[in-house]
Design an enzyme around this catalytic site. Sequence first.
Site, PDB file in Angstrom:
ATOM      1  N   LEU A 223      87.335  91.111 -47.818  1.00 52.63           N
ATOM      2  CA  LEU A 223      88.040  90.349 -48.555  1.00 52.63           C
ATOM      3  C   LEU A 223      87.176  89.279 -49.201  1.00 52.63           C
ATOM      4  O   LEU A 223      86.203  88.671 -48.570  1.00 52.63           O
ATOM      5  CB  LEU A 223      89.343  89.463 -47.830  1.00 52.63           C
ATOM      6  CG  LEU A 223      90.292  90.374 -47.125  1.00 52.63           C
ATOM      7  CD1 LEU A 223      91.018  89.503 -46.208  1.00 52.63           C
ATOM      8  CD2 LEU A 223      91.160  91.108 -48.255  1.00 52.63           C
ATOM      9  N   ASP A 224      87.444  89.094 -50.585  1.00 56.18           N
ATOM     10  CA  ASP A 224      86.358  88.082 -51.333  1.00 56.18           C
ATOM     11  C   ASP A 224      86.655  86.895 -50.742  1.00 56.18           C
ATOM     12  O   ASP A 224      87.524  86.349 -50.017  1.00 56.18           O
ATOM     13  CB  ASP A 224      86.399  88.108 -52.730  1.00 56.18           C
ATOM     14  CG  ASP A 224      87.818  87.526 -53.309  1.00 56.18           C
ATOM     15  OD1 ASP A 224      88.097  86.491 -53.029  1.00 56.18           O
ATOM     16  OD2 ASP A 224      88.454  88.207 -54.032  1.00 56.18           O
ATOM     17  N   VAL A 225      85.665  85.618 -50.970  1.00 60.32           N
ATOM     18  CA  VAL A 225      85.593  84.479 -50.640  1.00 60.32           C
ATOM     19  C   VAL A 225      87.053  83.538 -50.517  1.00 60.32           C
ATOM     20  O   VAL A 225      87.233  82.953 -49.926  1.00 60.32           O
ATOM     21  CB  VAL A 225      84.209  83.709 -50.881  1.00 60.32           C
ATOM     22  CG1 VAL A 225      84.515  83.536 -52.399  1.00 60.32           C
ATOM     23  CG2 VAL A 225      84.135  82.590 -50.040  1.00 60.32           C
TER      24      VAL A 225
END
Length: 291
Positions: free
Chosen positions: A109-111
């Site tokens: 999952l991106d930041v």
Amino acid sequence: MSEKLQKVLARSGHGSRREIEGIIQQGRVSVDGKVATLGDRVDVTGATRIRIDGHVVSVLETEESVCRVLMYYKPEGELCTRSDPEGRPTVFDRLPKINGSRWVAVGRLDVNTSGLLLFTTDGELANRLMHPGSEVEREYAVRVFGEVDDEKIKQLSKGVQLEDGPAAFRTIRYQGGEGMNQWYNVTLTEGRNREVRRLWEAVGVQVSRLIRVRYGDIQLAKGLPRGGWAEMALAEVNYLRQLVGLPEETVSKLPVERERRRVKANQIRRAIKRHSQVGGASRRPPSTRRG
């Protein structure tokens, strides 16, 4: 106790067995200085040195292993990497320590995305779940900023062209909201980088919050705080294994029920304490409110 080399490397999270068989056939793998061939078996000890393309890789010692799976509620701001040169927090920082094994993340999952992230000790399970051919459905709660009309919904359902190929949501459901800020739940079966955000951006709509709430039939557990984790029961582990054609496990490392409840309560309290500074400034979508 020896195992096939491709099984050892897959179990340790270095790719699927099929991918590893390919690099073994290409002569890119060596064991203790000798180039490996397909069919080689190894008995991994602390002294065993396995290299891929000349680089030593970490592997788990040969033992009777049990597949374990964790559900983790990733907060915004954490990176999906084992370590960060800049010292930023990662999703591995709060996971329980285990001997003779390691946690492998199932996807990323991106930041700026929060929500459900799975970890397993079985690298083969992780790689199969991540493979595009498995088509495991993911569901996200999305808060968008901008005008959303029927034509845009139709485009997102039919498909839009992204820089890495066409993409579309499998389903889109309106969940509520006011004015330009509205919540939708969307599903897709791929895990391309920032795919949900890029799809909305392709029709001129910005994503202001993104939460993964489901992976396959595994729902983000109610009551699990941001930064908290919970180990899955044997039935849930076997559901994931069946999903990608792996044999079922017959044992679990979960404590007995009374101890399990105590451990879960303690881990939730610790997670809440660690994340007490994370307020509820952002309103949660209707589908992910916690009681």
